[in-house]
Design an enzyme around this catalytic site. Structure first.
Site, PDB file in Angstrom:
ATOM      1  N   HIS A 141       3.078   3.930  -8.912  1.00 35.50           N
ATOM      2  CA  HIS A 141       2.942   2.455  -9.163  1.00 35.50           C
ATOM      3  C   HIS A 141       4.085   1.961 -10.013  1.00 35.50           C
ATOM      4  O   HIS A 141       4.386   0.471  -9.732  1.00 35.50           O
ATOM      5  CB  HIS A 141       1.610   2.342 -10.103  1.00 35.50           C
ATOM      6  CG  HIS A 141       0.275   2.461  -9.294  1.00 35.50           C
ATOM      7  ND1 HIS A 141       0.142   2.153  -8.314  1.00 35.50           N
ATOM      8  CD2 HIS A 141      -0.762   3.228  -9.849  1.00 35.50           C
ATOM      9  CE1 HIS A 141      -1.134   2.515  -7.881  1.00 35.50           C
ATOM     10  NE2 HIS A 141      -1.811   3.265  -8.906  1.00 35.50           N
ATOM     11  N   ASP A 184       0.837  -1.271   0.089  1.00 34.50           N
ATOM     12  CA  ASP A 184      -0.138  -0.084   0.008  1.00 34.50           C
ATOM     13  C   ASP A 184       0.755   1.356  -0.011  1.00 34.50           C
ATOM     14  O   ASP A 184       2.011   1.130   0.469  1.00 34.50           O
ATOM     15  CB  ASP A 184      -0.803   0.022   1.277  1.00 34.50           C
ATOM     16  CG  ASP A 184      -2.061   0.629   1.124  1.00 34.50           C
ATOM     17  OD1 ASP A 184      -2.359   1.471  -0.071  1.00 34.50           O
ATOM     18  OD2 ASP A 184      -2.768   0.859   2.240  1.00 34.50           O
ATOM     19  N   SER A 237      -6.751  -5.717  -6.716  1.00 37.24           N
ATOM     20  CA  SER A 237      -7.947  -6.434  -6.092  1.00 37.24           C
ATOM     21  C   SER A 237      -8.983  -6.440  -6.845  1.00 37.24           C
ATOM     22  O   SER A 237      -9.116  -5.623  -7.895  1.00 37.24           O
ATOM     23  CB  SER A 237      -8.214  -5.768  -4.642  1.00 37.24           C
ATOM     24  OG  SER A 237      -9.251  -4.563  -4.865  1.00 37.24           O
ATOM     25  N   THR A 238      -9.997  -7.345  -6.788  1.00 36.06           N
ATOM     26  CA  THR A 238     -11.216  -7.039  -7.518  1.00 36.06           C
ATOM     27  C   THR A 238     -12.045  -5.813  -7.135  1.00 36.06           C
ATOM     28  O   THR A 238     -12.950  -5.634  -8.279  1.00 36.06           O
ATOM     29  CB  THR A 238     -12.283  -8.422  -6.815  1.00 36.06           C
ATOM     30  OG1 THR A 238     -12.301  -8.435  -5.678  1.00 36.06           O
ATOM     31  CG2 THR A 238     -11.694  -9.931  -7.464  1.00 36.06           C
ATOM     32  N   GLU A 239     -11.863  -5.213  -6.321  1.00 34.74           N
ATOM     33  CA  GLU A 239     -12.426  -3.782  -6.199  1.00 34.74           C
ATOM     34  C   GLU A 239     -11.541  -2.715  -6.998  1.00 34.74           C
ATOM     35  O   GLU A 239     -12.035  -1.579  -7.135  1.00 34.74           O
ATOM     36  CB  GLU A 239     -12.433  -3.362  -4.814  1.00 34.74           C
ATOM     37  CG  GLU A 239     -13.256  -4.196  -3.826  1.00 34.74           C
ATOM     38  CD  GLU A 239     -14.470  -4.549  -4.180  1.00 34.74           C
ATOM     39  OE1 GLU A 239     -15.413  -3.928  -4.260  1.00 34.74           O
ATOM     40  OE2 GLU A 239     -14.764  -5.879  -4.408  1.00 34.74           O
ATOM     41  N   ARG A 269     -11.353   2.278  -9.827  1.00 34.54           N
ATOM     42  CA  ARG A 269     -10.506   3.420 -10.058  1.00 34.54           C
ATOM     43  C   ARG A 269     -10.405   4.060 -11.288  1.00 34.54           C
ATOM     44  O   ARG A 269     -11.177   3.628 -11.984  1.00 34.54           O
ATOM     45  CB  ARG A 269      -8.972   2.818  -9.677  1.00 34.54           C
ATOM     46  CG  ARG A 269      -8.639   2.541  -8.336  1.00 34.54           C
ATOM     47  CD  ARG A 269      -7.126   2.285  -7.883  1.00 34.54           C
ATOM     48  NE  ARG A 269      -7.139   1.905  -6.488  1.00 34.54           N
ATOM     49  CZ  ARG A 269      -5.713   1.465  -6.161  1.00 34.54           C
ATOM     50  NH1 ARG A 269      -5.165   1.525  -6.980  1.00 34.54           N
ATOM     51  NH2 ARG A 269      -5.581   1.016  -5.087  1.00 34.54           N
ATOM     52  N   LEU A 328      -7.073  -6.305   6.587  1.00 33.44           N
ATOM     53  CA  LEU A 328      -6.767  -7.030   5.586  1.00 33.44           C
ATOM     54  C   LEU A 328      -7.155  -6.864   4.445  1.00 33.44           C
ATOM     55  O   LEU A 328      -6.784  -7.516   3.046  1.00 33.44           O
ATOM     56  CB  LEU A 328      -7.251  -8.414   6.365  1.00 33.44           C
ATOM     57  CG  LEU A 328      -6.597  -9.089   7.431  1.00 33.44           C
ATOM     58  CD1 LEU A 328      -7.231 -10.369   7.930  1.00 33.44           C
ATOM     59  CD2 LEU A 328      -5.061  -9.023   7.559  1.00 33.44           C
ATOM     60  N   LEU A 360      12.452 -19.374  -4.944  1.00 30.58           N
ATOM     61  CA  LEU A 360      11.186 -18.618  -4.139  1.00 30.58           C
ATOM     62  C   LEU A 360      10.146 -18.864  -5.382  1.00 30.58           C
ATOM     63  O   LEU A 360      10.426 -18.388  -6.552  1.00 30.58           O
ATOM     64  CB  LEU A 360      11.681 -17.245  -4.002  1.00 30.58           C
ATOM     65  CG  LEU A 360      10.557 -16.117  -3.707  1.00 30.58           C
ATOM     66  CD1 LEU A 360      10.305 -16.418  -2.503  1.00 30.58           C
ATOM     67  CD2 LEU A 360      11.000 -14.826  -4.061  1.00 30.58           C
ATOM     68  N   ASN A 390       1.695   3.329  -2.826  1.00 28.80           N
ATOM     69  CA  ASN A 390       2.248   3.887  -4.019  1.00 28.80           C
ATOM     70  C   ASN A 390       1.573   5.228  -4.343  1.00 28.80           C
ATOM     71  O   ASN A 390       2.562   6.145  -4.832  1.00 28.80           O
ATOM     72  CB  ASN A 390       2.132   2.952  -5.085  1.00 28.80           C
ATOM     73  CG  ASN A 390       2.698   1.490  -4.398  1.00 28.80           C
ATOM     74  OD1 ASN A 390       3.829   1.230  -4.450  1.00 28.80           O
ATOM     75  ND2 ASN A 390       1.598   0.731  -4.122  1.00 28.80           N
ATOM     76  N   ARG A 446       1.703  -5.152   5.956  1.00 33.62           N
ATOM     77  CA  ARG A 446       1.142  -3.993   5.220  1.00 33.62           C
ATOM     78  C   ARG A 446       1.817  -2.862   5.484  1.00 33.62           C
ATOM     79  O   ARG A 446       2.051  -2.456   6.586  1.00 33.62           O
ATOM     80  CB  ARG A 446      -0.314  -4.167   5.803  1.00 33.62           C
ATOM     81  CG  ARG A 446      -1.041  -3.139   4.928  1.00 33.62           C
ATOM     82  CD  ARG A 446      -2.556  -3.034   5.047  1.00 33.62           C
ATOM     83  NE  ARG A 446      -3.250  -2.089   3.955  1.00 33.62           N
ATOM     84  CZ  ARG A 446      -4.372  -2.122   3.627  1.00 33.62           C
ATOM     85  NH1 ARG A 446      -5.260  -2.944   4.101  1.00 33.62           N
ATOM     86  NH2 ARG A 446      -4.958  -1.268   2.797  1.00 33.62           N
ATOM     87  N   TRP A 457     -11.041  -2.157  -9.815  1.00 41.50           N
ATOM     88  CA  TRP A 457     -11.490  -1.600 -11.294  1.00 41.50           C
ATOM     89  C   TRP A 457     -12.343  -0.496 -10.897  1.00 41.50           C
ATOM     90  O   TRP A 457     -12.451   0.236 -12.191  1.00 41.50           O
ATOM     91  CB  TRP A 457     -12.496  -2.773 -11.602  1.00 41.50           C
ATOM     92  CG  TRP A 457     -11.923  -4.079 -11.985  1.00 41.50           C
ATOM     93  CD1 TRP A 457     -12.044  -5.243 -11.289  1.00 41.50           C
ATOM     94  CD2 TRP A 457     -10.983  -4.300 -13.073  1.00 41.50           C
ATOM     95  NE1 TRP A 457     -11.320  -6.086 -11.869  1.00 41.50           N
ATOM     96  CE2 TRP A 457     -10.816  -5.696 -12.877  1.00 41.50           C
ATOM     97  CE3 TRP A 457     -10.579  -3.804 -14.276  1.00 41.50           C
ATOM     98  CZ2 TRP A 457      -9.756  -6.517 -13.615  1.00 41.50           C
ATOM     99  CZ3 TRP A 457      -9.600  -4.525 -14.860  1.00 41.50           C
ATOM    100  CH2 TRP A 457      -9.445  -5.843 -14.874  1.00 41.50           C
TER     101      TRP A 457
HETATM  102  C1  V07 Z   1       1.502  -3.852  -9.826  1.00 38.33           C
HETATM  103  C2  V07 Z   1       3.278  -2.690  -8.511  1.00 38.33           C
HETATM  104  C3  V07 Z   1       3.507  -3.016  -7.191  1.00 38.33           C
HETATM  105  C4  V07 Z   1       2.648  -2.131  -6.222  1.00 38.33           C
HETATM  106  C5  V07 Z   1       1.157  -2.245  -6.130  1.00 38.33           C
HETATM  107  C6  V07 Z   1       0.429  -1.792  -7.180  1.00 38.33           C
HETATM  108  C7  V07 Z   1       1.094  -1.733  -8.727  1.00 38.33           C
HETATM  109  C8  V07 Z   1       4.118  -6.091 -10.286  1.00 38.33           C
HETATM  110  C9  V07 Z   1       3.127  -6.716 -11.079  1.00 38.33           C
HETATM  111  C10 V07 Z   1       3.249  -8.145 -11.998  1.00 38.33           C
HETATM  112  C11 V07 Z   1       1.729  -9.005 -11.678  1.00 38.33           C
HETATM  113  C12 V07 Z   1       1.968 -10.103 -12.639  1.00 38.33           C
HETATM  114  C13 V07 Z   1       2.954 -10.715 -13.189  1.00 38.33           C
HETATM  115  C14 V07 Z   1       4.123  -9.801 -13.195  1.00 38.33           C
HETATM  116  C15 V07 Z   1       4.086  -8.322 -12.548  1.00 38.33           C
HETATM  117  C16 V07 Z   1       1.724  -5.978 -11.000  1.00 38.33           C
HETATM  118  C17 V07 Z   1      -0.326  -4.869 -10.967  1.00 38.33           C
HETATM  119  C18 V07 Z   1       0.096  -3.943 -10.260  1.00 38.33           C
HETATM  120  C19 V07 Z   1      -1.593  -4.983 -11.688  1.00 38.33           C
HETATM  121  F1  V07 Z   1       2.800 -11.845 -13.732  1.00 38.33           F
HETATM  122  N1  V07 Z   1       3.642  -5.142  -9.811  1.00 38.33           N
HETATM  123  N2  V07 Z   1       2.463  -4.789 -10.442  1.00 38.33           N
HETATM  124  N3  V07 Z   1       0.601  -5.990 -11.197  1.00 38.33           N
HETATM  125  N4  V07 Z   1       2.090  -2.729  -8.956  1.00 38.33           N
END
Ligand code: V07
Length: 251
Positions: free
Chosen positions: A42, A25, A70-72, A76, A203, A136, A27, A196, A74
């Site tokens: 982001h 959280d 999250s599913t929520e 934004r 959560l 990992l 960003n 978090r 969208w």
């Molecule tokens: C997203 C970056 C991290 C901060 C939180 C929100 C923004 C990496 C991915 C990702 C997802 C799947 C994948 C490879 C990379 C990602 C979203 C947002 C939607 F296979 N960061 N990141 N996907 N943020």
């Protein structure tokens, strides 16, 4: 000097958590503080995913679960959602060589059939190109919501009962575990530690069933400011909580 017994105990109790989950959280707030657009936050958050993943891998963490969308989310603004949907592809293009070098296996969980096709393509490529890696597990939650995950699991189990493949008395916690999106992680499906960032202490519909016994660590840092030292600090908190009850509960 520690006796042999004490030092062994310390080793056992200084275990690194096997499964760490993170709600990344802050960003948008990180960007706002710098008079930058939310999407810049982001992007910085995405870069930090790679930094923290490499550190987690070096620490010997087995599963790192990150709440990416999250599913929520969208709800934004559409330009922000559009940018977020391009991040899996951007991440893939920028970091895939490093992930392969680190022996990291990418897994993505969520309601993936609702993603734009270009997002799903990037997700599939990331999973595909790392499927034989043995280090990992980097587990992204993408279009994920825990109540919906549990609802889908209940539907699958009810179908098995209706088909006569399962008796109601056979439904136990392991049957439910297996139908959740973390089912494939076996012994590591439940996070030992949830972190978090950014000061909120909720959560937010992340891994509700799986977090039943997890240690929860909250930090005020925004996700792009969360460093490898911050992760070490969260793990030290996890270990100190375990040590406190060490002699009493054998945990
Ligand atoms: C997203 C970056 C991290 C901060 C939180 C929100 C923004 C990496 C991915 C990702 C997802 C799947 C994948 C490879 C990379 C990602 C979203 C947002 C939607 F296979 N960061 N990141 N996907 N943020």
């Amino acid at each position: 000097m520690l006796s042999n017994k004490d030092s062994n105990q310390q080793l056992a109790e200084n275990k690194v958590p096997a499964h760490v989950a993170v709600i990344m959280d802050g960003n948008g707030r990180w960007a706002k503080k710098r008079f930058m657009p939310r999407i810049a936050g982001h992007k910085a958050g995405m870069d930090n995913v790679q930094t923290i993943t490499t550190h987690a891998s070096h620490l010997g963490i087995k599963v790192l679960s990150l709440y990416a969308f999250s599913t929520e989310n969208w709800k934004r603004p559409t330009d922000e959602v559009d940018y977020l949907m391009h991040l899996p592809g951007n991440f893939f293009d920028k970091f895939m060589p490093e992930l392969i070098k680190e022996n990291v296996k990418v897994n993505v969980m969520g309601f993936l059939d609702e993603l734009p096709s270009y997002t799903l393509d990037a997700v599939n490529r990331a999973q595909d190109q790392t499927k034989d890696n043995t280090g990992l597990i980097l587990n992204f939650a993408l279009n994920y919501g825990s109540r919906r995950e549990i609802t889908a699991a209940v539907q699958k189990i009810a179908t098995q009962v209706a088909n006569g493949d399962l008796a109601p008395e056979q439904i136990d916690e392991s049957v439910i575990d297996a139908q959740l999106m973390t089912g494939a992680f076996g012994a590591y499906q439940d996070p030992d530690l949830l972190i978090r960032t950014s000061g909120e202490e909720r959560l937010s519909n992340f891994l509700l069933w799986q977090l039943a016994y997890s240690e929860l660590v909250f930090t005020d840092e925004y996700w792009p400011d969360f460093t490898p030292a911050s992760l070490d600090n969260a793990i030290a908190q996890f270990q100190s909580r375990h040590r406190r009850y060490g002699g009493l509960t054998n945990k």
